[in-house]
Write an enzyme that holds these catalytic residues in place. Structure first.
Site, PDB file in Angstrom:
ATOM      1  N   THR A  82       1.038  -1.041   0.073  1.00  0.00           N
ATOM      2  CA  THR A  82      -0.193   0.422  -0.052  1.00  0.00           C
ATOM      3  C   THR A  82       1.064   1.198  -0.401  1.00  0.00           C
ATOM      4  O   THR A  82       0.383   2.118  -0.830  1.00  0.00           O
ATOM      5  CB  THR A  82      -0.551  -0.070   1.641  1.00  0.00           C
ATOM      6  N   ASN A  90      -4.881  -9.832  -8.716  1.00  0.00           N
ATOM      7  CA  ASN A  90      -5.091 -10.351  -7.332  1.00  0.00           C
ATOM      8  C   ASN A  90      -5.795 -11.739  -6.443  1.00  0.00           C
ATOM      9  O   ASN A  90      -6.327 -12.140  -5.911  1.00  0.00           O
ATOM     10  CB  ASN A  90      -5.025  -9.092  -5.487  1.00  0.00           C
ATOM     11  N   GLN A 139       1.161  -9.464  -6.641  1.00  0.00           N
ATOM     12  CA  GLN A 139       0.783 -10.362  -6.354  1.00  0.00           C
ATOM     13  C   GLN A 139       1.834 -11.529  -7.344  1.00  0.00           C
ATOM     14  O   GLN A 139       1.992 -12.157  -6.954  1.00  0.00           O
ATOM     15  CB  GLN A 139      -0.085 -10.309  -7.334  1.00  0.00           C
ATOM     16  N   HIS A 161       5.286  -9.409   2.277  1.00  0.00           N
ATOM     17  CA  HIS A 161       4.421 -10.405   3.609  1.00  0.00           C
ATOM     18  C   HIS A 161       3.916 -11.724   2.648  1.00  0.00           C
ATOM     19  O   HIS A 161       2.935 -12.335   2.476  1.00  0.00           O
ATOM     20  CB  HIS A 161       3.156  -9.917   3.833  1.00  0.00           C
ATOM     21  N   THR A 207      13.450   6.821  10.977  1.00  0.00           N
ATOM     22  CA  THR A 207      14.988   6.076  10.700  1.00  0.00           C
ATOM     23  C   THR A 207      14.044   5.071  10.302  1.00  0.00           C
ATOM     24  O   THR A 207      12.783   4.211  10.076  1.00  0.00           O
ATOM     25  CB  THR A 207      14.542   5.418  12.241  1.00  0.00           C
ATOM     26  N   CYS A 213      -7.633  -7.237   1.395  1.00  0.00           N
ATOM     27  CA  CYS A 213      -8.245  -6.172   1.267  1.00  0.00           C
ATOM     28  C   CYS A 213      -9.379  -5.613   1.229  1.00  0.00           C
ATOM     29  O   CYS A 213      -9.633  -4.403   1.401  1.00  0.00           O
ATOM     30  CB  CYS A 213      -7.082  -4.986   0.497  1.00  0.00           C
TER      31      CYS A 213
END
Lengths: 399, 379
Positions: free
Chosen positions: B70, B149, B178, B200, B236, B322
């Protein structure tokens, strides 16, 4: 359908007369060393060209690696098929469609196998017609095609070479001896290294390290720059000179306006000693006329006095923008601009003499005995080899 | 438990988790700190970037580490839009993109950008000619996903890249979330300026990802701050996440090389058994992505089937995770022109390189049983 080999065309070597073999041999060695981790492929040398036999390997990554080898003018992928019209057509179609950014093409046939029934000229038309009929959006341009499809019909088979991919040019690294490059972390010296390598010179480097005034990161930056340069040639040995004591001493005893000049002279002396010990016959710097105080005519005159080795200064007449352009092209720029102190910035006096007088420099230097310190510095030089393919293993388990 | 929802997320590789914990423990320094711990962290970050660049055949400075798909998509789309709005304010995308692309575009519409949402054919495919036809003087960005997807459709990215190359004013963004690790896509010389990858989906950790941003591409950053990640993504650096991501990238590419055939075989098996069930109609186009099969069972509520299957130990999903909370009808299937009976009853099965034959067989049996079980009530 797959590519059988990669064709390598020579650059300037082609102009060499009787010495050509020395150059092509060197080039073959360099190509071999670049692909040594892929055991199944072979590098074959002929008088006017070289071949990488792929034995089933994907040509793209190999081409990508070889593009940076100096001495290579261009590369092409090639297919080998039987001397049989249908097979040749299919292979040509594959080569055309597989090429990137091609809109126009032409076919050039060479027929050394006279038993092949179609004559070269005629076959150009047959093949061209076939390609146009079986594709969309391509046109034939015999004058300036995006791609010249070369078809060589020989006794042992037909060879079809596709798109010419331009490579680095220059001369094979190692064919013009060796130099010792004064490598700082800045933008200029890696470019100087690159340009000498392009003329066939093998590079070793010397780097002046002044902890804690300069950090491990500054040293790492230099290693990373050298690693980038290895893309264009061999592994690079770096002589890391522990410069702190000597630099502090210069700072203490030499009047500030002259400390920079003396420091540079010390660097020259040390570099010459290292070169002499390693059998290297020249020094190379990233100096460019007028860029900073140490690079005025007077400064260079005073600094150069301490060595009679040839000092190569490939950037001497280049504008800063042009140097930056090259450094971006060779991917050293982003490393060079990492913001760490280097030994040339920490000790810079407020007002270094832009026109130092040689007599005065000698007078200041002679008032102090630097010889022990110079000897000690030289004794503690650390040599690090940056290999083009080896990476730092310390993090391998994590990655 | 048999997990067949790998397009929603994947189980992290153990090596990835190990990397994450080791880096968190040992290299906790801030890569921007000057001291030694900071320097070591920075060195590790540089090495991770270097490896990512090598694996993707791009340059180190072209890698921007992000928090996932995203963020990558938003950074690319809004980044181009905001940086280049003076050149033009038109963007081309498709009707079947992921919500992180579609919603980013809708957000830009509110700011006055005009967006062309290209239609797709009944297989979910975009026509490259339609892309070219949609380009105007004002167009600054084309954003097209590689692998859909929901359906597994593979878009003609290379052809669109060739078109994009001819318009120097245009940027081309590919949502590769995907596809990465399953369907090859070459980044160098392909006309692609920006490409999103998420951790992921490749057995990495959530909250990790990267954006390829071709050298010379100017993006307006979503995050301003300390100038990390070439000033495109301040904040960071998530060093442990980054290192673990790069490890996942390496591992998935290795699997892709070795296990490609296995994955295809598993999909073939699944396809064959689904094809035999008369209530089932397969929505995915044959021969596309090797890990996604979308199917519909008209008359059966997908949610009910999913719950029934998960009671039997098989985990699959409806459309994309999603958007599955939003509505019943799959907008992707609707865009493909599927009738409502199909687009409101879609299920997605997504495999990984680790999916085993007996899992596929078990699943088919479980689905068959479930359909029989409910046939009297729903069918």
């Amino acid at each position: 359908m797959h590519y059988e080999y990669i064709l390598i065309r020579y650059g300037e070597i082609a102009l060499k007369g009787k010495n050509r073999k020395i150059f092509t041999q060197k080039l073959q060695e360099n190509v071999q060393s670049k692909v040594k981790d892929i055991p199944s492929i072979k590098v074959k040398r002929q008088r006017d060209r070289m071949y990488i036999l792929l034995n089933g390997q994907d040509p793209e990554p190999i081409i990508e690696r070889c593009r940076t080898i100096f001495g290579i003018h261009s590369l092409s992928k090639a297919i080998k098929v039987d001397n049989e019209e249908e097979q040749i057509k299919k292979a040509a179609l594959f080569a055309l469609q597989e090429a990137q950014g091609v809109k126009t093409f032409k076919v050039t046939t060479k027929r050394t196998d006279k038993e092949f029934p179609v004559r070269s000229q005629q076959f150009n038309q047959v093949l061209g017609g076939y390609l146009l009929k079986n594709t969309e959006g391509y046109t034939v341009d015999v004058h300036q095609p995006d791609m010249e499809l070369r078809v060589e019909i020989r006794q042992d088979g037909t060879y079809i070479t596709s798109q010419k991919i331009l490579a680095a040019g220059g001369l094979p690294v190692g064919s013009s001896g060796k130099t010792l490059l004064l490598l700082s972390g800045g933008i200029d010296s890696p470019v100087a290294g690159y340009l000498t390598m392009k003329r066939g010179v093998q590079v070793e480097a010397v780097h002046f390290h002044s902890p804690p005034f300069t950090s491990e990161r500054a040293k790492q930056k230099v290693f990373d720059l050298a690693r980038q340069l290895t893309k264009y040639g061999h592994s690079i040995r770096i002589h890391v000179v522990p410069f702190t004591k000597l630099q502090q001493k210069v700072h203490q005893v030499i009047p500030h306006g002259y400390s920079m000049t003396v420091m540079r002279r010390m660097m020259m002396r040390i570099s010459e000693q290292i070169a002499s010990k390693e059998g290297i016959l020249s020094l190379t710097t990233g100096e460019s006329l007028g860029q900073v105080a140490s690079q005025t005519m007077e400064s260079m005159h005073a600094i150069n006095e301490v060595t009679n080795y040839p000092v190569l200064r490939p950037l001497i007449t280049m504008d800063k923008e042009d140097i930056i352009d090259v450094s971006q092209k060779i991917d050293t720029y982003d490393i060079s601009i990492r913001p760490y102190e280097d030994c040339c910035t920490v000790f810079v006096p407020d007002a270094p003499k832009t026109m130092p007088r040689k007599e005065k420099v000698n007078q200041f230097e002679q008032a102090e005995d630097f010889s022990d310190l110079l000897a000690e510095t030289l004794e503690n030089v650390e040599i690090v080899t940056i290999d083009s393919q080896a990476k730092e293993e310390e993090f391998d388990a994590l990655l | 438990m048999i997990y067949l929802d790998n397009s929603a997320t994947t189980k992290p590789y153990q090596e990835v988790i190990d990397s994450f914990t080791q880096v968190s423990e040992k290299y906790y320094g801030n890569p921007s700190s000057i001291h030694r711990t900071g320097a070591e962290a920075e060195k590790l970050l540089l090495r991770a970037r270097q490896q990512a660049a090598e694996l993707l055949h791009v340059k180190e400075e072209e890698i921007v580490f992000t928090s996932g798909g995203t963020e990558g998509n938003n950074t690319a789309i809004k980044g181009i839009a905001l940086a280049h709005q003076n050149r033009g304010r038109h963007i081309i995308t498709s009707q079947v993109e992921h919500p992180s692309v579609l919603e980013a575009c809708r957000g830009l519409e509110e700011l006055g950008f005009s967006i062309t949402y290209l239609p797709v054919n009944n297989q979910g495919l975009i026509d490259p000619a339609a892309v070219e036809a949609a380009i105007t003087e004002e167009t600054i960005l084309i954003s097209i996903m590689h692998v859909n997807n929901e359906l597994g459709t593979i878009q003609p990215i290379e052809e669109i890249g060739k078109i994009a190359k001819q318009y120097p004013k245009l940027h081309f963004h590919v949502d590769h979330v995907q596809g990465f690790g399953k369907v090859p896509l070459s980044l160098p010389n392909s006309g692609i300026d920006l490409c999103t990858i998420s951790g992921h989906k490749i057995h990495g950790l959530k909250g990790t990802g990267l954006l390829f941003s071709k050298k010379g591409t100017h993006l307006f950053p979503l995050m301003h701050g300390g100038g990390q990640e070439q000033s495109i993504r301040s904040g960071t650096e998530n060093l442990a996440g980054t290192v673990s991501l790069v490890k996942a990238v390496r591992l998935i590419l290795e699997e892709q090389k070795k296990q490609k055939k296995h994955l295809l075989e598993m999909k073939e098996r699944l396809w064959t058994c689904l094809d035999k069930m008369k209530q089932v109609s397969i929505n995915s186009p044959a021969g596309h992505a090797p890990h996604i099969i979308n199917l519909s069972v008209p008359g059966y509520k997908p949610e009910v089937l999913i719950h029934a299957l998960s009671e039997k130990g098989y985990y699959i999903s409806t459309k994309s995770a999603c958007s599955s909370k939003n509505q019943d009808v799959s907008s992707v299937l609707a865009a493909c022109g599927k009738p409502e009976a199909i687009s409101s009853s879609a299920l997605r099965i997504s495999l990984s390189y680790h999916t085993q034959q007996q899992e596929i067989e078990g699943f088919c049996k479980a689905l068959d049983e479930t359909l029989h079980q409910f046939s009297e009530v729903m069918g």
